[in-house]
Design an enzyme around this catalytic site. Structure first.
Site, PDB file in Angstrom:
ATOM      1  N   ASP A   1      59.193  22.419  65.706  1.00 37.62           N
ATOM      2  CA  ASP A   1      58.816  23.535  64.300  1.00 37.62           C
ATOM      3  C   ASP A   1      59.584  23.987  63.639  1.00 37.62           C
ATOM      4  OD1 ASP A   1      56.261  26.134  65.335  1.00 37.62           O
ATOM      5  OD2 ASP A   1      58.103  26.563  63.474  1.00 37.62           O
TER       6      ASP A   1
ATOM      7  N   LYS B   1      61.660  30.626  66.866  1.00 38.72           N
ATOM      8  CA  LYS B   1      60.641  30.627  67.930  1.00 38.72           C
ATOM      9  C   LYS B   1      60.924  28.974  68.595  1.00 38.72           C
ATOM     10  CE  LYS B   1      55.964  30.223  65.968  1.00 38.72           C
ATOM     11  NZ  LYS B   1      55.640  28.922  64.923  1.00 38.72           N
TER      12      LYS B   1
ATOM     13  N   LYS C   1      34.365  20.964  63.206  1.00 40.00           N
ATOM     14  CA  LYS C   1      34.559  22.264  63.216  1.00 40.00           C
ATOM     15  C   LYS C   1      34.134  23.323  61.945  1.00 40.00           C
ATOM     16  CE  LYS C   1      38.401  24.927  64.669  1.00 40.00           C
ATOM     17  NZ  LYS C   1      38.345  25.351  65.546  1.00 40.00           N
TER      18      LYS C   1
ATOM     19  N   LEU D   1      26.104  37.021  70.333  1.00 40.39           N
ATOM     20  CA  LEU D   1      24.783  37.671  70.633  1.00 40.39           C
ATOM     21  C   LEU D   1      25.503  39.095  70.385  1.00 40.39           C
ATOM     22  CD1 LEU D   1      21.939  36.136  71.589  1.00 40.39           C
ATOM     23  CD2 LEU D   1      22.376  35.764  69.466  1.00 40.39           C
TER      24      LEU D   1
ATOM     25  N   GLY E   1      36.673  38.719  63.494  1.00 40.15           N
ATOM     26  CA  GLY E   1      37.809  38.940  63.219  1.00 40.15           C
ATOM     27  C   GLY E   1      38.586  37.313  63.405  1.00 40.15           C
TER      28      GLY E   1
ATOM     29  N   CYS F   1      40.500  31.878  62.741  1.00 41.79           N
ATOM     30  CA  CYS F   1      39.518  30.908  62.717  1.00 41.79           C
ATOM     31  C   CYS F   1      38.747  30.921  62.183  1.00 41.79           C
ATOM     32  CB  CYS F   1      39.213  30.182  63.933  1.00 41.79           C
ATOM     33  SG  CYS F   1      40.571  29.589  64.950  1.00 41.79           S
TER      34      CYS F   1
ATOM     35  N   LYS G   1      40.020  40.812  69.391  1.00 39.32           N
ATOM     36  CA  LYS G   1      39.668  40.339  70.805  1.00 39.32           C
ATOM     37  C   LYS G   1      40.311  40.895  71.837  1.00 39.32           C
ATOM     38  CE  LYS G   1      38.751  36.078  72.253  1.00 39.32           C
ATOM     39  NZ  LYS G   1      37.979  35.075  71.896  1.00 39.32           N
TER      40      LYS G   1
END
Length: 345
Positions: free
Chosen positions: A30, A35, A208, A254, A261, A264, A324
């Site tokens: 990276d 990082k 995708k 469902l 959010g 992706c 999430k």
């Protein structure tokens, strides 16, 4: 096999670590020195259950290392496979920004020391494989470009990699070297049954976007159903259970809520819409999916105003900011919309 993973964010770090776990020698690179310094000290830039222990185990076994100099790794380490796992953020028009992907392709063309398979793991629009093949066409060694989109769920990514439901691989017709390498790479996670779904690169790229848009569509549809249930006295959770028992539909994605959010779904829905418009095809369901989601993100503050009236002077707690469970990712989180709306009052 020797692998270089360019981009050590969520996709790159999970991918590189899991490939190391199944016996490969992996360097995750990276350009963000901070990082890489953190990874050398055992500090991961993301939270993902089980990943920190796996990173430590693979580093101790000397199968996993980190570098902030990708060009040097390409020149000196001689990887057999290079995975591209850099970001493809949305542009203002909804299209994916491919500048970082282009940069990696150019770097590979200029620095590889032998024949290599270049695998596009980043989420990219249809046509990117061809675009990258054109960039590496004049490399001093042959570069085989493969499309291999990731389907990792945040919070369950390690399990998704080691126990995949499918592995989508797009290879050009007649590229037996690339096909052989990809089969060897994924063989350890395909011991019980064949998981690789072979197709051409354009189909892999499309798969995708379609998969993520389909899932987002289910969420937006159930959010609209939830609004109707409130009006007519139905219980959306009972409806969800009744609908989800149908084998043709299934129970996943469902659940109604304040909208989807993350890194992706919002980006990929927009990219699919943009790809359609570039080709004179209006993907109306995808457009509606995004429109419903934008409206749904304001539902919590609308409910607050309905029950509390004027929010000025009220003390309001927000429990949970990630988009999430089991992740620390707050990108595009509906909670941020709620907080901004409450503060604006």
């Amino acid at each position: 096999m020797k692998i270089c993973v360019v981009g050590s964010g969520y996709v790159g770090l999970v991918t590189g670590t899991c490939f190391s776990e199944i016996g490969n020698h992996v360097v995750c690179v990276d350009v963000d020195q901070n990082k890489i310094d953190g990874l050398h000290e055992g500090i991961l830039p993301i939270y993902e259950p089980g990943l920190d222990e796996m990173v430590a185990r693979c580093v101790k076994a000397k199968r996993l290392s980190f570098s902030a100099d990708p060009a040097a790794v390409l020149r000196e380490e001689g990887p057999d496979v290079v995975f591209v796992a850099v970001g493809t953020p949305s542009r203002r028009d909804g299209a994916a920004h491919l500048g970082y992907v282009d940069d990696v392709a150019k770097m590979v063309a200029e620095n590889i020391s032998k024949e290599v398979v270049l695998v596009l793991k980043s989420t990219v629009p249809v046509g990117t494989n061809t675009r990258v093949r054109n960039i590496v066409r004049d490399a001093k060694h042959e570069v085989h470009v493969v499309s291999n989109p990731e389907f990792l769920k945040e919070g369950e990514a390690v399990g998704d990699f080691l126990r995949p439901d499918r592995i989508v691989v797009g290879v050009s017709d007649g590229d037996e070297h690339a096909r052989s390498i990809m089969e060897r790479l994924y063989h350890p996670v395909c011991l019980k049954e064949e998981k690789i779904v072979w197709m051409n690169p354009e189909s892999a790229e499309m798969t995708k976007y379609v998969a993520n848009t389909m899932l987002a569509m289910r969420i937006s549809f159930m959010n609209e159903v939830a609004g109707l249930c409130e009006k007519v006295g139905a219980d959306v959770h009972s409806v969800r259970r009744g609908v989800g028992r149908d084998d043709r539909i299934g129970s996943k994605f469902l659940y109604s809520g304040p909208g989807y959010g993350g890194s992706c779904f919002p980006k990929d829905v927009s990219a699919l819409v943009h790809t359609g418009r570039e080709n004179d095809v209006e993907i109306e369901l995808a457009v509606a999916t995004d429109r419903v989601n934008q409206r749904q993100k304001g539902i919590l503050v609308r409910k607050l105003r309905k029950h509390l009236g004027d929010l000025r002077g009220k003390r309001i707690a927000v429990w949970g900011i990630a988009f999430k469970p089991k992740t620390d990712d707050i990108r595009e989180s509906p909670a941020i919309t709620l907080i901004d709306s409450v503060i604006a009052d």
